[in-house]
Design a protein around this motif. Structure first.
Motif, PDB file in Angstrom:
ATOM      1  N   UNK A  13     -40.485   1.452  15.682  1.00 25.24           N
ATOM      2  CA  UNK A  13     -41.142   2.471  16.513  1.00 25.24           C
ATOM      3  C   UNK A  13     -42.667   2.368  16.485  1.00 25.24           C
ATOM      4  N   UNK A  14     -43.259   2.159  15.318  1.00 23.60           N
ATOM      5  CA  UNK A  14     -44.710   2.208  15.173  1.00 23.60           C
ATOM      6  C   UNK A  14     -45.384   0.880  14.832  1.00 23.60           C
ATOM      7  N   UNK A  15     -44.621  -0.215  14.741  1.00 21.62           N
ATOM      8  CA  UNK A  15     -45.214  -1.473  14.294  1.00 21.62           C
ATOM      9  C   UNK A  15     -44.859  -2.620  15.230  1.00 21.62           C
ATOM     10  N   UNK A  16     -45.854  -3.483  15.472  1.00 24.09           N
ATOM     11  CA  UNK A  16     -45.670  -4.613  16.374  1.00 24.09           C
ATOM     12  C   UNK A  16     -45.792  -5.942  15.623  1.00 24.09           C
ATOM     13  N   UNK A  17     -45.207  -6.970  16.206  1.00 16.37           N
ATOM     14  CA  UNK A  17     -45.339  -8.314  15.659  1.00 16.37           C
ATOM     15  C   UNK A  17     -46.804  -8.743  15.678  1.00 16.37           C
ATOM     16  N   UNK A  18     -47.511  -8.374  16.730  1.00 14.74           N
ATOM     17  CA  UNK A  18     -48.922  -8.766  16.858  1.00 14.74           C
ATOM     18  C   UNK A  18     -49.749  -8.300  15.655  1.00 14.74           C
ATOM     19  N   UNK A  20     -40.541  -3.151   8.093  1.00 14.76           N
ATOM     20  CA  UNK A  20     -41.011  -2.029   8.909  1.00 14.76           C
ATOM     21  C   UNK A  20     -40.045  -0.851   8.808  1.00 14.76           C
ATOM     22  N   UNK A  21     -38.755  -1.113   9.003  1.00 16.35           N
ATOM     23  CA  UNK A  21     -37.752  -0.038   8.967  1.00 16.35           C
ATOM     24  C   UNK A  21     -37.532   0.519   7.571  1.00 16.35           C
ATOM     25  N   UNK A  22     -37.442  -0.352   6.585  1.00 16.98           N
ATOM     26  CA  UNK A  22     -37.079   0.086   5.239  1.00 16.98           C
ATOM     27  C   UNK A  22     -38.231   0.704   4.455  1.00 16.98           C
ATOM     28  N   UNK A  23     -39.474   0.350   4.814  1.00 22.62           N
ATOM     29  CA  UNK A  23     -40.606   0.854   4.035  1.00 22.62           C
ATOM     30  C   UNK A  23     -41.687   1.493   4.911  1.00 22.62           C
ATOM     31  N   UNK A  24     -42.266   0.741   5.833  1.00 24.54           N
ATOM     32  CA  UNK A  24     -43.441   1.228   6.556  1.00 24.54           C
ATOM     33  C   UNK A  24     -43.175   2.466   7.405  1.00 24.54           C
ATOM     34  N   UNK A  25     -42.053   2.519   8.092  1.00 26.59           N
ATOM     35  CA  UNK A  25     -41.748   3.709   8.893  1.00 26.59           C
ATOM     36  C   UNK A  25     -41.571   4.939   7.994  1.00 26.59           C
ATOM     37  N   UNK A  26     -40.955   4.760   6.841  1.00 27.41           N
ATOM     38  CA  UNK A  26     -40.760   5.866   5.894  1.00 27.41           C
ATOM     39  C   UNK A  26     -42.103   6.349   5.348  1.00 27.41           C
ATOM     40  N   UNK A  27     -42.976   5.409   5.025  1.00 30.43           N
ATOM     41  CA  UNK A  27     -44.309   5.760   4.515  1.00 30.43           C
ATOM     42  C   UNK A  27     -45.084   6.522   5.587  1.00 30.43           C
ATOM     43  N   UNK A  28     -45.070   6.031   6.799  1.00 31.11           N
ATOM     44  CA  UNK A  28     -45.794   6.703   7.882  1.00 31.11           C
ATOM     45  C   UNK A  28     -45.282   8.128   8.082  1.00 31.11           C
ATOM     46  N   UNK A  29     -43.968   8.309   8.074  1.00 31.40           N
ATOM     47  CA  UNK A  29     -43.387   9.643   8.249  1.00 31.40           C
ATOM     48  C   UNK A  29     -43.781  10.570   7.094  1.00 31.40           C
ATOM     49  N   UNK A  30     -43.778  10.056   5.885  1.00 29.49           N
ATOM     50  CA  UNK A  30     -44.132  10.867   4.708  1.00 29.49           C
ATOM     51  C   UNK A  30     -45.568  11.386   4.806  1.00 29.49           C
ATOM     52  N   UNK A  31     -46.469  10.555   5.278  1.00 31.45           N
ATOM     53  CA  UNK A  31     -47.885  10.916   5.311  1.00 31.45           C
ATOM     54  C   UNK A  31     -48.302  11.366   6.714  1.00 31.45           C
ATOM     55  N   UNK A  32     -47.523  12.292   7.260  1.00 29.59           N
ATOM     56  CA  UNK A  32     -47.853  13.006   8.498  1.00 29.59           C
ATOM     57  C   UNK A  32     -48.097  12.111   9.696  1.00 29.59           C
ATOM     58  N   UNK A  33     -47.407  11.002   9.772  1.00 27.84           N
ATOM     59  CA  UNK A  33     -47.532  10.069  10.894  1.00 27.84           C
ATOM     60  C   UNK A  33     -48.938   9.517  11.076  1.00 27.84           C
TER      61      UNK A  33
END
Length: 160
Positions: free
Chosen positions: A5-10, A39-52
């Motif tokens: 959702x929030x991360x790109x290959x670029x 991205x799915x297992x870590x980064x998306x969870x981190x982003x959600x935890x810290x208020x997007x």
């Protein structure tokens, strides 16, 4: 190409050193799958935890040539698309590392160059589908120590 959702290959392939030195830094299909996993297992969870708040990727995928150019090993998990270095503006890197350590599956988590100042250093995390060591380290620029610095929450803020 959107990896999640929030991360790109670029953003995972971006490298100022690569651009400066004219090094091609393109992930193959296996590395792209691994980047999507992290991205799915870590980064998306981190982003959600810290208020997007936006997560700034400082180093994602690195080709073998780029690894050599920056003094890293060709066998680095970055070269396999299994590792990422990042920060979140306004969030303590120790708080991010503590969250990952306690709430995510990961292979290796390193709080790098952290001096006690909230914005110092960055977080390195790797993820391997199905075989994670859950190794937690702190690197001060000279040596590695097991675990993260001692810290506690006080008044809604992290203190150490």
């Amino acid at each position: 190409m959107q990896l999640s959702k929030n991360f790109t290959l670029e953003e995972m392939e971006k490298s100022s050193t690569g651009i400066r030195l004219g090094i091609k830094n393109k992930a193959g299909s296996g590395e792209i799958k691994n980047l999507g996993d992290i991205c799915y297992e870590i980064l998306e969870k981190v982003r959600a935890k810290f208020d997007d708040k936006p997560v700034t990727i400082t180093s994602g995928f690195r080709s073998e040539e780029l690894c050599e150019a920056i003094g890293s090993k060709k066998t680095s998990q970055h070269a396999k698309g299994e590792a990422v270095d990042f920060e979140i503006a306004g969030v303590s890197n120790l708080a991010i590392a503590m969250y990952i350590s306690n709430h995510c599956d990961f292979d290796q988590l390193i709080l790098e160059y952290y001096t006690g100042e909230p914005s110092s250093g960055w977080v390195h995390v790797s993820y391997k589908d199905g075989s994670n060591r859950k190794q937690v380290l702190t690197f001060d620029g000279k040596s590695y120590t097991n675990g993260l610095p001692d810290a506690e929450w006080s008044g809604g803020k992290l203190t150490n």
